[in-house]
Motif scaffolding. Structure first.
Motif, PDB file in Angstrom:
ATOM      1  N   TYR A   1       0.615  -1.337   0.043  1.00 21.01           N
ATOM      2  CA  TYR A   1      -0.007  -0.004  -0.045  1.00 21.01           C
ATOM      3  C   TYR A   1       0.891   1.347  -0.129  1.00 21.01           C
ATOM      4  O   TYR A   1       1.714   1.490   0.985  1.00 21.01           O
ATOM      5  N   ARG A   2       0.833   1.964  -1.020  1.00 18.59           N
ATOM      6  CA  ARG A   2       1.854   2.928  -1.223  1.00 18.59           C
ATOM      7  C   ARG A   2       1.221   4.544  -1.280  1.00 18.59           C
ATOM      8  O   ARG A   2      -0.089   4.538  -1.828  1.00 18.59           O
ATOM      9  N   GLU A   3       1.720   5.478  -0.511  1.00 14.12           N
ATOM     10  CA  GLU A   3       1.389   6.771  -0.807  1.00 14.12           C
ATOM     11  C   GLU A   3       2.729   7.565  -1.125  1.00 14.12           C
ATOM     12  O   GLU A   3       3.403   7.975   0.020  1.00 14.12           O
ATOM     13  N   GLY A   4       2.843   8.033  -2.215  1.00 12.69           N
ATOM     14  CA  GLY A   4       4.022   8.696  -2.445  1.00 12.69           C
ATOM     15  C   GLY A   4       5.224   7.677  -2.518  1.00 12.69           C
ATOM     16  O   GLY A   4       5.106   6.629  -2.932  1.00 12.69           O
ATOM     17  N   PRO A   5       6.389   8.281  -1.693  1.00 13.51           N
ATOM     18  CA  PRO A   5       7.506   7.337  -1.970  1.00 13.51           C
ATOM     19  C   PRO A   5       7.473   6.156  -0.803  1.00 13.51           C
ATOM     20  O   PRO A   5       8.380   5.429  -0.807  1.00 13.51           O
ATOM     21  N   THR A   6       6.437   6.379   0.171  1.00 11.13           N
ATOM     22  CA  THR A   6       6.466   5.521   1.452  1.00 11.13           C
ATOM     23  C   THR A   6       5.499   4.532   1.032  1.00 11.13           C
ATOM     24  O   THR A   6       4.318   4.666   0.821  1.00 11.13           O
ATOM     25  N   LYS A   7       5.784   3.196   1.468  1.00 13.62           N
ATOM     26  CA  LYS A   7       4.888   2.152   1.220  1.00 13.62           C
ATOM     27  C   LYS A   7       4.828   1.133   2.396  1.00 13.62           C
ATOM     28  O   LYS A   7       5.797   1.025   3.204  1.00 13.62           O
ATOM     29  N   LEU A   8       3.526   0.757   2.741  1.00 17.51           N
ATOM     30  CA  LEU A   8       3.222  -0.067   3.650  1.00 17.51           C
ATOM     31  C   LEU A   8       3.228  -1.618   3.356  1.00 17.51           C
ATOM     32  O   LEU A   8       2.500  -1.922   2.460  1.00 17.51           O
ATOM     33  N   ASN A   9       4.090  -2.359   3.874  1.00 15.11           N
ATOM     34  CA  ASN A   9       4.278  -3.944   3.400  1.00 15.11           C
ATOM     35  C   ASN A   9       3.622  -4.780   4.536  1.00 15.11           C
ATOM     36  O   ASN A   9       3.919  -4.657   5.665  1.00 15.11           O
ATOM     37  N   VAL A  10       2.438  -5.492   4.221  1.00 16.99           N
ATOM     38  CA  VAL A  10       2.015  -6.414   4.964  1.00 16.99           C
ATOM     39  C   VAL A  10       2.396  -7.783   4.613  1.00 16.99           C
ATOM     40  O   VAL A  10       2.080  -8.028   3.415  1.00 16.99           O
ATOM     41  N   SER A  11       2.286  -8.775   5.584  1.00 14.60           N
ATOM     42  CA  SER A  11       2.546 -10.047   5.310  1.00 14.60           C
ATOM     43  C   SER A  11       2.219 -10.995   6.523  1.00 14.60           C
ATOM     44  O   SER A  11       1.820 -10.344   7.657  1.00 14.60           O
ATOM     45  N   LYS A  12       2.126 -12.202   6.561  1.00  8.68           N
ATOM     46  CA  LYS A  12       1.589 -13.014   7.659  1.00  8.68           C
ATOM     47  C   LYS A  12       2.587 -12.774   8.808  1.00  8.68           C
ATOM     48  O   LYS A  12       2.246 -13.216  10.001  1.00  8.68           O
ATOM     49  N   THR A  13       3.897 -12.482   8.398  1.00  7.85           N
ATOM     50  CA  THR A  13       4.758 -12.293   9.576  1.00  7.85           C
ATOM     51  C   THR A  13       4.941 -10.880  10.040  1.00  7.85           C
ATOM     52  O   THR A  13       5.521 -10.599  11.275  1.00  7.85           O
TER      53      THR A  13
ATOM     54  N   LYS B   1      12.233  -3.237   9.316  1.00 10.56           N
ATOM     55  CA  LYS B   1      13.267  -4.227   9.400  1.00 10.56           C
ATOM     56  C   LYS B   1      14.440  -3.789   8.318  1.00 10.56           C
ATOM     57  O   LYS B   1      14.258  -3.945   7.134  1.00 10.56           O
ATOM     58  N   PRO B   2      15.516  -3.100   8.836  1.00 17.23           N
ATOM     59  CA  PRO B   2      16.328  -2.408   7.688  1.00 17.23           C
ATOM     60  C   PRO B   2      17.106  -3.623   7.062  1.00 17.23           C
ATOM     61  O   PRO B   2      17.427  -3.202   5.713  1.00 17.23           O
ATOM     62  N   ASN B   3      17.301  -4.652   7.379  1.00 12.54           N
ATOM     63  CA  ASN B   3      17.816  -5.819   6.545  1.00 12.54           C
ATOM     64  C   ASN B   3      17.247  -6.111   5.425  1.00 12.54           C
ATOM     65  O   ASN B   3      17.638  -6.973   4.395  1.00 12.54           O
ATOM     66  N   ARG B   4      15.841  -5.772   5.226  1.00 11.44           N
ATOM     67  CA  ARG B   4      14.993  -5.880   4.172  1.00 11.44           C
ATOM     68  C   ARG B   4      15.289  -4.528   3.033  1.00 11.44           C
ATOM     69  O   ARG B   4      14.368  -4.748   2.161  1.00 11.44           O
ATOM     70  N   SER B   5      16.133  -3.959   3.116  1.00 10.80           N
ATOM     71  CA  SER B   5      16.313  -2.572   2.469  1.00 10.80           C
ATOM     72  C   SER B   5      17.192  -2.877   1.242  1.00 10.80           C
ATOM     73  O   SER B   5      17.605  -4.153   0.959  1.00 10.80           O
ATOM     74  N   SER B   6      16.934  -2.383   0.279  1.00 11.64           N
ATOM     75  CA  SER B   6      17.693  -2.565  -0.758  1.00 11.64           C
ATOM     76  C   SER B   6      18.441  -1.211  -1.369  1.00 11.64           C
ATOM     77  O   SER B   6      18.117  -0.274  -1.208  1.00 11.64           O
TER      78      SER B   6
ATOM     79  N   ALA C   1       4.068  -6.376   9.713  1.00  8.63           N
ATOM     80  CA  ALA C   1       4.018  -5.157   8.734  1.00  8.63           C
ATOM     81  C   ALA C   1       5.229  -4.483   8.770  1.00  8.63           C
ATOM     82  O   ALA C   1       5.782  -4.370   9.668  1.00  8.63           O
ATOM     83  N   THR C   2       5.681  -3.733   7.705  1.00  7.67           N
ATOM     84  CA  THR C   2       7.045  -3.059   7.711  1.00  7.67           C
ATOM     85  C   THR C   2       6.567  -1.889   6.955  1.00  7.67           C
ATOM     86  O   THR C   2       5.641  -1.694   6.056  1.00  7.67           O
ATOM     87  N   VAL C   3       7.352  -0.763   7.067  1.00  6.31           N
ATOM     88  CA  VAL C   3       7.368   0.505   6.396  1.00  6.31           C
ATOM     89  C   VAL C   3       8.421   0.870   5.423  1.00  6.31           C
ATOM     90  O   VAL C   3       9.480   0.673   6.156  1.00  6.31           O
ATOM     91  N   SER C   4       8.446   0.972   4.383  1.00  7.30           N
ATOM     92  CA  SER C   4       9.576   1.307   3.580  1.00  7.30           C
ATOM     93  C   SER C   4       9.503   2.531   2.692  1.00  7.30           C
ATOM     94  O   SER C   4       8.384   2.973   2.338  1.00  7.30           O
ATOM     95  N   THR C   5      10.491   3.312   2.389  1.00  9.73           N
ATOM     96  CA  THR C   5      10.634   4.423   1.485  1.00  9.73           C
ATOM     97  C   THR C   5      11.385   4.331   0.549  1.00  9.73           C
ATOM     98  O   THR C   5      12.599   3.832   0.645  1.00  9.73           O
ATOM     99  N   ARG C   6      10.968   4.471  -0.558  1.00 11.92           N
ATOM    100  CA  ARG C   6      11.744   4.656  -1.858  1.00 11.92           C
ATOM    101  C   ARG C   6      12.600   5.656  -2.294  1.00 11.92           C
ATOM    102  O   ARG C   6      11.846   6.720  -1.939  1.00 11.92           O
ATOM    103  N   ASN C   7      13.759   5.645  -2.572  1.00 10.13           N
ATOM    104  CA  ASN C   7      14.694   6.925  -3.062  1.00 10.13           C
ATOM    105  C   ASN C   7      15.181   6.747  -4.016  1.00 10.13           C
ATOM    106  O   ASN C   7      15.409   5.576  -4.938  1.00 10.13           O
ATOM    107  N   ALA C   8      16.190   7.643  -4.364  1.00 11.05           N
ATOM    108  CA  ALA C   8      16.954   7.435  -5.563  1.00 11.05           C
ATOM    109  C   ALA C   8      18.041   6.272  -5.425  1.00 11.05           C
ATOM    110  O   ALA C   8      18.596   5.741  -6.625  1.00 11.05           O
ATOM    111  N   LEU C   9      18.108   5.830  -4.392  1.00 10.74           N
ATOM    112  CA  LEU C   9      19.243   4.568  -4.197  1.00 10.74           C
ATOM    113  C   LEU C   9      18.741   3.385  -4.266  1.00 10.74           C
ATOM    114  O   LEU C   9      19.293   2.529  -4.563  1.00 10.74           O
ATOM    115  N   GLY C  10      17.448   3.455  -3.564  1.00  7.61           N
ATOM    116  CA  GLY C  10      16.514   1.972  -3.467  1.00  7.61           C
ATOM    117  C   GLY C  10      15.329   2.271  -2.619  1.00  7.61           C
ATOM    118  O   GLY C  10      14.800   3.155  -3.050  1.00  7.61           O
TER     119      GLY C  10
END
Length: 426
Positions: free
Chosen positions: A79-91, A108-113, A93-102
């Motif tokens: 679920y995305r609103e602008g560059p920020t996205k809410l990720n939901v799974s059975k384990t 869960k920082p280890n799930r960054s790219s 929920a996480t929140v990630s932000t997309r930028n120019a690097l990834g």
């Protein structure tokens, strides 16, 4: 698509992920090589992959996917609103932000790219790169905000400085106006309460007595002299210059009697000696507006001032008395700046070939034609009140400005004022 996306850029201008995504073959640096097949029926997707196994999936709602993969239940939501996205799974929920690097995962920082030179990096290395990148971006944004704040503060400072400057310029004037209004309010109260020792009261004085009183207060009290000491001399001076001071001349017979009246006011109460001049002047001005024509009201103080100036420059007390008279009589005198402006405009005009000055440019924006102007228009000219305007009309046609000296009260000095005002003979 190009071979392994080589040369292709994403939305940030970076090399896309190096991979091959064909219909039945997929290959990437991190996922290796895999064969796949996919079929769809009634909204259900069935996928077989040599790397990940067998999966059945569906989309019960927008951005939400449920699946069975190799017998395990899978839930995914994006679920995305602008560059920020809410990720939901059975384990969870996480929140990630997309930028120019990834993409940086805040939960869960280890799930960054991160993608550097087209090479995709994930896990701790990606989180480390993302944090360094966001630190620099944050610093850059902070500097930008600081610069904008400084610009706003500078503009605000300029604005406040302008306000303070204007206040500094206006404060002396505001203070003077406030003091003047307070003085007039106090004088009005004192006058309304009456002045003991002044008989008969000013309200019973004739117009001539009021004129004489105004002149005596300004000429005598204005220089801290006793009225009865100067009344006789004033009477002789005015009588010998009746054409110059016609209004004062009409009251010469009352000067001595009025001088005795106002002198008694001071003699009866020594404490009133300093208070008497402004009080009497205020009362005289009020009564003059009730008994005398408007022209006489203004001419009285002007002629009294001319008479006082023969004894020297005005004193501070005389300045104050003239101001009080003007306030209580409702007269507005020309400001010094206006006089200087009109004088400078006049002096800048060259003399005519005959040596006589031509008409000066009118400071009020138009000339007054003496031979065609109406009586009301003529009254706008200095020293031409209703009576003199009517007398001028009877003298028409005027062929020379010097003819105006034949009018009662118009001498050489006043003729210069009329000429400087801006008049013509047409």
């Amino acid at each position: 698509m190009g071979l392994f996306n080589l040369g292709k850029k994403d939305d940030y201008g970076r090399q896309r992920r190096v991979e091959h995504r064909g219909r039945h073959l997929r290959a990437s640096r991190t996922g290796g090589v895999a064969l796949r097949a996919q079929a769809e029926a009634a909204g259900v997707n069935v996928t077989a992959n040599t790397s990940t196994g067998f999966r059945v999936s569906g989309t019960p709602m927008i951005n939400t996917q449920v699946a069975l993969q190799n017998g395990r239940f899978v839930l995914r939501g994006r679920y995305r609103e602008g560059p920020t996205k809410l990720n939901v799974s059975k384990t969870g929920a996480t929140v990630s932000t997309r930028n120019a690097l990834g993409s940086f995962n805040w939960i869960k920082p280890n799930r960054s790219s991160a993608k550097v030179a087209g090479v995709q990096v994930r896990g701790q290395n990606a989180a480390f790169l993302q944090m360094i990148y966001m630190l620099f971006v944050g610093l850059a944004m902070a500097v930008q905000v600081l610069i904008q704040a400084l610009v706003v503060l500078f503009r605000l400072g300029v604005l406040l400085g302008g306000i303070v400057y204007r206040l500094a310029l206006a404060t002396p004037y505001a203070v003077a106006v406030t003091k003047r209004r307070f003085r007039n309010w106090r004088l009005a109260r004192r006058v309304s309460q009456g002045m003991e020792g002044l008989e008969p009261p000013i309200s019973a004085w004739t117009q001539e007595a009021l004129i004489a009183g105004t002149a005596l207060v300004l000429v005598a009290w204005g220089r801290e002299r006793d009225p009865d000491e100067v009344a006789q001399a004033m009477q002789e001076r005015v009588a010998s210059n009746s054409e110059t001071w016609p209004v004062l001349a009409s009251a010469t017979e009352d000067l001595v009697a009025v001088a005795a009246r106002v002198q008694r006011l001071q003699d009866n109460d020594a404490e009133q000696r300093a208070e008497a001049p402004p009080m009497v002047m205020a009362a005289l001005a009020q009564r003059m507006t009730e008994k005398a024509p408007e022209h006489t009201v203004s001419e009285t103080i002007l002629q009294a001032d001319e008479l006082a100036l023969e004894d020297g420059d005005r004193t501070q007390r005389q300045e104050a008395l003239i101001e009080i008279y003007a306030d209580f009589a409702g007269i507005r005198f020309q400001e010094p700046e206006e006089v200087a402006s009109a004088t400078n405009a006049t002096q800048s005009q060259p003399e005519s070939a005959g040596g006589n000055r031509g008409p000066a440019p009118a400071a009020h924006g138009a000339y007054v034609a003496l031979n065609t102007a109406t009586e009301q228009e003529l009254q706008n000219v200095p020293h031409l009140g209703p009576e003199r305007a009517r007398e001028l009309i009877t003298m028409r046609p005027i062929t020379d400005l010097n003819q105006l000296t034949a009018i009662n009260g118009i001498g050489a000095t006043r003729l210069d004022d009329i000429r400087d005002y801006g008049v013509t003979l047409d």
